[in-house]
Motif scaffolding. Structure first.
Motif, PDB file in Angstrom:
ATOM      1  N   SER A 159      -5.895  -0.533  -2.674  1.00 34.54           N
ATOM      2  CA  SER A 159      -4.880  -0.601  -3.722  1.00 34.54           C
ATOM      3  C   SER A 159      -4.487  -2.030  -4.073  1.00 34.54           C
ATOM      4  CB  SER A 159      -3.632   0.165  -3.283  1.00 34.54           C
ATOM      5  OG  SER A 159      -3.077  -0.455  -2.139  1.00 34.54           O
ATOM      6  N   GLU A 160      -4.669  -2.951  -3.161  1.00 40.75           N
ATOM      7  CA  GLU A 160      -4.261  -4.325  -3.386  1.00 40.75           C
ATOM      8  C   GLU A 160      -5.475  -5.226  -3.488  1.00 40.75           C
ATOM      9  OE1 GLU A 160      -1.443  -5.568  -0.459  1.00 40.75           O
ATOM     10  OE2 GLU A 160      -0.417  -3.658  -0.481  1.00 40.75           O
ATOM     11  N   LYS A 161      -5.221  -6.442  -3.932  1.00 41.69           N
ATOM     12  CA  LYS A 161      -6.297  -7.425  -3.980  1.00 41.69           C
ATOM     13  C   LYS A 161      -6.422  -8.074  -2.613  1.00 41.69           C
ATOM     14  CE  LYS A 161      -8.436  -8.231  -7.822  1.00 41.69           C
ATOM     15  NZ  LYS A 161      -9.807  -7.900  -7.947  1.00 41.69           N
ATOM     16  N   PHE A 162      -7.555  -7.851  -1.987  1.00 43.62           N
ATOM     17  CA  PHE A 162      -7.866  -8.476  -0.715  1.00 43.62           C
ATOM     18  C   PHE A 162      -9.068  -9.381  -0.914  1.00 43.62           C
ATOM     19  CE2 PHE A 162      -5.970  -4.409   0.672  1.00 43.62           C
ATOM     20  CZ  PHE A 162      -4.953  -4.897   1.476  1.00 43.62           C
ATOM     21  N   ASN A 163      -9.144 -10.437  -0.092  1.00 44.02           N
ATOM     22  CA  ASN A 163     -10.342 -11.268  -0.161  1.00 44.02           C
ATOM     23  C   ASN A 163     -11.460 -10.588   0.623  1.00 44.02           C
ATOM     24  OD1 ASN A 163     -10.099 -11.973   2.615  1.00 44.02           O
ATOM     25  ND2 ASN A 163      -8.717 -13.667   2.093  1.00 44.02           N
ATOM     26  N   LYS A 164     -12.662 -11.130   0.535  1.00 50.48           N
ATOM     27  CA  LYS A 164     -13.822 -10.501   1.163  1.00 50.48           C
ATOM     28  C   LYS A 164     -13.650 -10.375   2.670  1.00 50.48           C
ATOM     29  CE  LYS A 164     -18.827 -10.840   1.667  1.00 50.48           C
ATOM     30  NZ  LYS A 164     -18.798  -9.738   2.541  1.00 50.48           N
TER      31      LYS A 164
END
Length: 165
Positions: free
Chosen positions: A110-115
């Motif tokens: 649901s959220e923006k996460f980095n790789k």
């Protein structure tokens, strides 16, 4: 005059023999499919458990310390949704003398996460998937601490990285 009493019993024996052979061949096929179905069910349960523990930000103590140092976004509850779980047959594994199956999980966050953060979430999901299969087939003692690979009577299971959609 001769009577034909033996003909019906001979045909009955022939028919019964053919039906028994078909039944035995079917059971071999069904047993293999049942093992894969049990593995697929266990994998889905493991994925759901992995998503639940990750999304709730509930981690073992060493993972907690690792995440608190470098992955702050994973320290708070978040939402991950299971899209699909698939498997692919990779042929015969000569190391284990079993057929190799690789599971792949498709999920979305649901959220923006980095790789790096998505890889950590995916690792937790895959760990729980493999652990669930090991528990289902009672093979926890024949694998390593990461449950990689996992075994059943006729298959060896691995996981691919989670595909984020």
């Amino acid at each position: 005059m001769k009577e034909n009493n033996g003909q019906v019993s001979g045909e009955y024996l022939l028919l019964s023999g053919v039906l028994i052979m078909v039944l035995i061949l079917s059971l071999v096929f069904i047993a293999g499919e049942d093992e894969l179905n049990r593995a697929m069910g266990a994998s889905r349960n493991g994925v759901i458990e992995g998503i639940s523990s990750s999304a709730s930000a509930i981690y073992p103590i060493d993972t907690y310390y690792d995440y608190s140092d470098s992955k702050y976004n994973l320290m708070n509850p978040y939402s991950v949704e299971l899209v699909n779980v698939t498997y692919a047959e990779l042929g015969w594994d000569s190391n284990y003398n079993k057929k190799k199956i690789q599971f792949r999980v498709y999920a979305k966050a649901s959220e923006k996460f980095n790789k790096k953060e998505l890889d950590s979430i995916g690792d937790r999901i895959n760990f729980n998937l493999r652990k669930s299969i090991a528990v289902t087939f009672n093979t926890t003692s024949s694998t390593n601490g990461l449950y990689n690979p996992v075994f059943s009577p006729h298959y060896v299971f691995t996981t691919a990285n989670v595909k984020w959609v």
